[in-house]
Write an enzyme that holds these catalytic residues in place. Structure first.
Site, PDB file in Angstrom:
ATOM      1  CB  CYS A 113      -0.951   0.003   1.189  1.00 47.37           C
ATOM      2  SG  CYS A 113      -2.197  -1.285   1.038  1.00 47.37           S
ATOM      3  CG  HIS A 254      -3.307   3.493   1.967  1.00 45.72           C
ATOM      4  ND1 HIS A 254      -3.592   3.123   0.681  1.00 45.72           N
ATOM      5  CD2 HIS A 254      -3.437   2.369   2.728  1.00 45.72           C
ATOM      6  CE1 HIS A 254      -3.879   1.837   0.659  1.00 45.72           C
ATOM      7  NE2 HIS A 254      -3.802   1.356   1.885  1.00 45.72           N
ATOM      8  CG  ASN A 284      -6.596  -0.891   0.651  1.00 44.33           C
ATOM      9  OD1 ASN A 284      -5.905  -0.345  -0.215  1.00 44.33           O
ATOM     10  ND2 ASN A 284      -6.077  -1.386   1.752  1.00 44.33           N
TER      11      ASN A 284
HETATM   12  N1  COA Z   1     -18.526  -9.236   7.630  1.00 43.84           N
HETATM   13  C1  COA Z   1     -19.004  -9.529   8.848  1.00 43.84           C
HETATM   14  N2  COA Z   1     -18.229  -9.826   9.894  1.00 43.84           N
HETATM   15  C2  COA Z   1     -16.913  -9.806   9.704  1.00 43.84           C
HETATM   16  C3  COA Z   1     -16.339  -9.513   8.460  1.00 43.84           C
HETATM   17  C4  COA Z   1     -17.207  -9.226   7.400  1.00 43.84           C
HETATM   18  N3  COA Z   1     -16.756  -8.935   6.177  1.00 43.84           N
HETATM   19  N4  COA Z   1     -14.990  -9.578   8.575  1.00 43.84           N
HETATM   20  C5  COA Z   1     -14.732  -9.889   9.858  1.00 43.84           C
HETATM   21  N5  COA Z   1     -15.875 -10.036  10.537  1.00 43.84           N
HETATM   22  C6  COA Z   1     -16.066 -10.386  11.943  1.00 43.84           C
HETATM   23  C7  COA Z   1     -14.857 -11.045  12.540  1.00 43.84           C
HETATM   24  O1  COA Z   1     -14.862 -12.421  12.229  1.00 43.84           O
HETATM   25  C8  COA Z   1     -15.043 -10.779  14.023  1.00 43.84           C
HETATM   26  O2  COA Z   1     -15.915 -11.746  14.516  1.00 43.84           O
HETATM   27  P1  COA Z   1     -15.618 -12.443  15.923  1.00 43.84           P
HETATM   28  O3  COA Z   1     -15.575 -11.326  16.905  1.00 43.84           O
HETATM   29  O4  COA Z   1     -16.766 -13.373  16.064  1.00 43.84           O
HETATM   30  O5  COA Z   1     -14.288 -13.127  15.742  1.00 43.84           O
HETATM   31  C9  COA Z   1     -15.782  -9.455  14.054  1.00 43.84           C
HETATM   32  O6  COA Z   1     -16.254  -9.227  12.717  1.00 43.84           O
HETATM   33  C10 COA Z   1     -14.927  -8.277  14.485  1.00 43.84           C
HETATM   34  O7  COA Z   1     -13.682  -8.407  13.910  1.00 43.84           O
HETATM   35  P2  COA Z   1     -12.573  -7.318  14.179  1.00 43.84           P
HETATM   36  O8  COA Z   1     -11.306  -7.808  13.558  1.00 43.84           O
HETATM   37  O9  COA Z   1     -12.551  -6.897  15.600  1.00 43.84           O
HETATM   38  O10 COA Z   1     -13.160  -6.077  13.354  1.00 43.84           O
HETATM   39  P3  COA Z   1     -12.521  -4.682  13.235  1.00 43.84           P
HETATM   40  O11 COA Z   1     -13.410  -3.665  13.810  1.00 43.84           O
HETATM   41  O12 COA Z   1     -11.070  -4.662  13.626  1.00 43.84           O
HETATM   42  O13 COA Z   1     -12.544  -4.487  11.637  1.00 43.84           O
HETATM   43  C11 COA Z   1     -11.066  -4.646   9.767  1.00 43.84           C
HETATM   44  C12 COA Z   1     -11.846  -5.416  10.806  1.00 43.84           C
HETATM   45  C13 COA Z   1     -10.277  -5.634   8.908  1.00 43.84           C
HETATM   46  C14 COA Z   1     -12.012  -3.855   8.908  1.00 43.84           C
HETATM   47  C15 COA Z   1     -10.078  -3.669  10.473  1.00 43.84           C
HETATM   48  O14 COA Z   1      -9.384  -4.362  11.481  1.00 43.84           O
HETATM   49  C16 COA Z   1      -9.114  -3.029   9.549  1.00 43.84           C
HETATM   50  O15 COA Z   1      -9.467  -2.244   8.709  1.00 43.84           O
HETATM   51  N6  COA Z   1      -7.810  -3.316   9.725  1.00 43.84           N
HETATM   52  C17 COA Z   1      -6.806  -2.715   8.901  1.00 43.84           C
HETATM   53  C18 COA Z   1      -6.806  -3.390   7.567  1.00 43.84           C
HETATM   54  C19 COA Z   1      -5.967  -2.660   6.593  1.00 43.84           C
HETATM   55  O16 COA Z   1      -5.875  -1.473   6.625  1.00 43.84           O
HETATM   56  N7  COA Z   1      -5.360  -3.412   5.687  1.00 43.84           N
HETATM   57  C20 COA Z   1      -4.605  -2.908   4.634  1.00 43.84           C
HETATM   58  C21 COA Z   1      -3.386  -2.286   5.140  1.00 43.84           C
HETATM   59  S1  COA Z   1      -2.868  -1.141   4.003  1.00 43.84           S
END
Ligand code: COA
Length: 329
Positions: A113, A254, A284
């Site tokens: 990224c 980003h 993204n």
């Molecule tokens: N739909 C529904 N539920 C989902 C899901 C989806 N698409 N993806 C994950 N979940 C669930 C998970 O399984 C988890 O369930 P659990 O608690 O039963 O295990 C729950 O949602 C919460 O997951 P969590 O990881 O706490 O969510 P979050 O608020 O951290 O959001 C992301 C997840 C991935 C959106 C977030 O962590 C994020 O954006 N991280 C950075 C990613 C990023 O920037 N990547 C690229 C880098 S450049």
């Protein structure tokens, strides 16, 4: 010695729009979850057979038209991507052929990224030194080629796109690119990676069976580091250039998660009107988010001559960076 300045900018996205509602039909997810956790409403997915170099070449053609120059005038092509058409030849070579930039040489750069920001900083040095006068810098990724369609943790987060900018030397009195900070922290590698297909785990039935050719991510860990990393590279660059956040006309971060963008903007004390957000429409797009942000802002007349602009990024590696420039068009 010259500075490098941006003289044209364009982007290209595939036609196919995939909404959160579309994803609800194939995954255990919901529009509400995706919107509230990420800010994404829809994204573009490439058609079968459409490649990273196709998107990159389309963005480049638009850029050349906008600048009113021929492909032959381009000296060098730098393509930031983690989803090249193939391991080799480089995507830069494929783009060179597709747009007919017969005089240009080029190479790919892998910074996930942060790839576009790394490429922009690298390419600016070719202009700065006087070695080249027209450098095409492209951020292009076809993330759907490495996403597991059955993994809701990653499949909903990404889209396909390409963005491009042209770098040329500044004229007397112009500033162009002022400063940049580039960082990486290899200890974060395990949190976001594609483990299969390289020299560590060459492609085999086994790597495919174990889904090692797909993106693997610990979203929570990446989130935490992303906010911290982007806050650091932005405050550090402002501090060392004696610039207040209020002096910025635009902040182009980003686009990985709206909550990361908002948290960083809040730490900087930036008014929301100065922050570029397009994650809603494109999700993204990895190396393409920053050039799309610049191109869209230009298109929508959000950029004016003399404006001070800050770019910031964070990505797999972990990689991060910031770049400060003055808009000269
Ligand atoms: N739909 C529904 N539920 C989902 C899901 C989806 N698409 N993806 C994950 N979940 C669930 C998970 O399984 C988890 O369930 P659990 O608690 O039963 O295990 C729950 O949602 C919460 O997951 P969590 O990881 O706490 O969510 P979050 O608020 O951290 O959001 C992301 C997840 C991935 C959106 C977030 O962590 C994020 O954006 N991280 C950075 C990613 C990023 O920037 N990547 C690229 C880098 S450049």
């Amino acid at each position: 010695m010259y500075n490098a300045k941006i003289t044209a900018t364009a982007y290209h996205v595939p036609e196919k729009v995939v909404t959160n509602q579309d994803l609800e039909k194939i995954l255990d997810t919901s529009d509400e979850w995706i919107r509230t956790r990420t800010g994404i409403r829809e994204r573009r997915f490439a058609a079968r057979g459409e490649t990273t170099s196709d998107l990159a070449a389309a963005a480049s053609q638009k850029l050349l038209e906008q600048r009113g120059i021929a492909a032959r005038d381009v000296d060098c092509i730098v393509v930031a991507t983690i989803t090249p058409d193939m391991f080799f030849p480089s995507t830069a070579c494929l783009v060179q052929e597709k747009i007919g930039a017969k005089r240009a040489w080029g190479f790919d750069l892998s910074g996930a990224c942060s790839g576009f920001l790394y490429a922009l900083a690298t390419a600016s040095q070719f202009v700065h030194s006087g070695a080249y006068r027209k450098v095409l810098v492209i951020g292009a990724d076809l993330m759907t080629s490495i996403l597991n369609p059955k993994d809701r943790n990653t499949y909903v987060l990404f889209g396909d796109a390409a963005g491009a900018i042209l770098l040329e030397p500044t004229r007397r009195g112009e500033q162009g690119i002022i400063d940049f900070i580039l960082r990486c922290d290899g200890s974060g590698g395990r949190f976001l990676c594609m483990p299969g297909g390289g020299s560590l785990h060459p492609a085999s039935h086994e790597t495919v069976r174990k889904n090692m050719h797909f993106v693997h991510q610990d979203g929570r860990a990446v989130f935490k580091y992303a906010v911290q990393g982007m806050a650091e590279v932005t405050t550090d660059i402002l501090k060392r250039n004696h610039i207040r956040a209020s002096d910025l006309a635009l902040f182009v971060p980003h686009q990985a998660n709206i909550r990361i963008i908002d948290a960083v903007a809040e730490r900087l004390g930036l008014h929301p009107s100065k922050v570029v957000r397009n994650i809603e429409d494109f999700a993204n797009t990895t190396a393409a988010t920053l050039p799309i942000g610049i191109a869209e802002s230009h298109e929508r007349r959000r950029l004016h001559k003399g404006d001070l602009v800050l770019l910031a990024t964070f990505g797999a590696g972990f990689t991060s960076g910031s770049l400060l420039f003055r808009w000269t068009l």
